[in-house]
Enzyme design. Sequence first.
Site, PDB file in Angstrom:
ATOM      1  N   LYS A  77     -75.624  -5.393  -9.632  1.00  0.00           N
ATOM      2  CA  LYS A  77     -76.519  -4.422 -10.263  1.00  0.00           C
ATOM      3  C   LYS A  77     -75.781  -3.655 -11.365  1.00  0.00           C
ATOM      4  CE  LYS A  77     -79.649  -0.601  -9.128  1.00  0.00           C
ATOM      5  NZ  LYS A  77     -80.209   0.245  -8.037  1.00  0.00           N
ATOM      6  N   SER A 152     -84.861   0.896  -8.390  1.00  0.00           N
ATOM      7  CA  SER A 152     -84.070   0.522  -9.552  1.00  0.00           C
ATOM      8  C   SER A 152     -83.321  -0.801  -9.386  1.00  0.00           C
ATOM      9  CB  SER A 152     -83.066   1.634  -9.878  1.00  0.00           C
ATOM     10  OG  SER A 152     -82.147   1.833  -8.811  1.00  0.00           O
ATOM     11  N   SER A 176     -84.622   2.547  -3.996  1.00  0.00           N
ATOM     12  CA  SER A 176     -84.316   1.460  -4.920  1.00  0.00           C
ATOM     13  C   SER A 176     -83.906   0.153  -4.279  1.00  0.00           C
ATOM     14  CB  SER A 176     -83.216   1.909  -5.890  1.00  0.00           C
ATOM     15  OG  SER A 176     -83.684   2.975  -6.694  1.00  0.00           O
TER      16      SER A 176
END
Length: 474
Positions: A77, A152, A176
């Site tokens: 990520k 996210s 997220s």
Amino acid sequence: MSDMLNRSAVALAAGIAHKELSAEELMRASLERIAEVNGTVNAVVSLRDAEDCINDARAADNETPKGPLHGLPVAIKDLANVEGLLTSMGSPIFANNIAQKDDLMVARMKAAGAIVIGKTNTPEFGLGSHTFNPVHGATRNPYDPTRSAGGSSGGAAAALAAGMIPIADGSDMMGSLRNPGAWNNVYGLRPTYGLVPLDMPGDVYLHQLAVAGPMGRSPADVAMLLDVQAGLDPRDPHSFAQAPSVPQLEGDIKGMRLGWLGDWGGAYAMEAGVMATCETALAQFESMGVSVDKLEAPFPAEQIWDAWVGLRAFANAGGKGALYDNPDLRAMLKDDAIWEIETGRALSAMDVHRLSVIRSQWFAKLNGLFAQYDALLLPSAQVWPFPVEWKSPRDIAGRAMDTYHRWMEVVIPASLVGVPCLNIPAGFSETGLPMGMQVMGPRHSDGKLLRIGQRWHEANDFAAHKPDLDALKG
């Protein structure tokens, strides 16, 4: 090769370890899938040179397996640092920021044999559960590319769902790891706070909200990655060691008691179909020998929200204040980041204390519920995946959303107090969009939640409902 990409990460790692398949074969298949569908989905960013990735995989085939992730291609990520790769955090401020070293979690994954091939897309600074930013653009949902993949960790979830990578890391401050898990028909675990240590610069005591954690297409995959990420590290005063999760996957869940919190007594607005989909899934739990009780709202939702908004803004003001103080950099911040910083700076020390008292009261109440129930259930999202062009939903079922993140309110009962929470797939809308449920447990129950999830995974066929890859090919 497409059949290979449908296998679990556990099966792929075992195949590589036993020389039944090669890391090079898997790498080539993954890179081929990325080339086919990533142009539409835009989940993987900052992709390394293909030949370098293949050479790394070939080297892995000639080595004794380093650990449980040996030979698996992963994309990290884009909030975490991978040495030599761009860490943009989705912000134009960091559009040229090449990481000088690996973050602790990344180093642990590499040490376990994972091969980093690139990054996964995220909203700017991870703010908001819709993955779009001015550096890499928007990530689209593999089940419907006109829709959001969530966030996210939206890039991570979409890459998993489309078979680009077999396993993924993510992070979760608000929801997220759970919202994108729900919207992409995969599993995401928000671990107990401190189980996966963080080595980020800045304060390590006041801001106990954000965690890093694992995502996968099965709870067994999630457990395998969690056991690599987790464990004591002296740089994080909240870190700790607990029993590995993989051995805890075994065992029945018959006789367990679950509590269904639903829409929190009407406090959380829900788009049509979300509650019905989750409540249909509850019946499946009962058929597995698990009792499910419908519960009244256990604590005022507005108090939880007020504590969350203030403490989250306080954390963002602390972490991003220097960017705000520089007028040139402030002009490059998105409005949501500015709102967070200004809201946090407006709080006094006693305001923060008052909000933390609310947090403490909710934690005490929650512990009382966990004395009666093995886990508590909630929807993982209040809306179905919305059009990718939107910034965020303005209203839900006629109820106006007063902030950019109010539409995610259902995830904060776990986030506010640092307890573990697993997203499990719950079904699909009439148009084929995925939805999930949160399974929330007491601190240190990560392995137990994964056992519940694994039995759920085995009893349902949600995993068989995959995106239409032909529709995603450019």
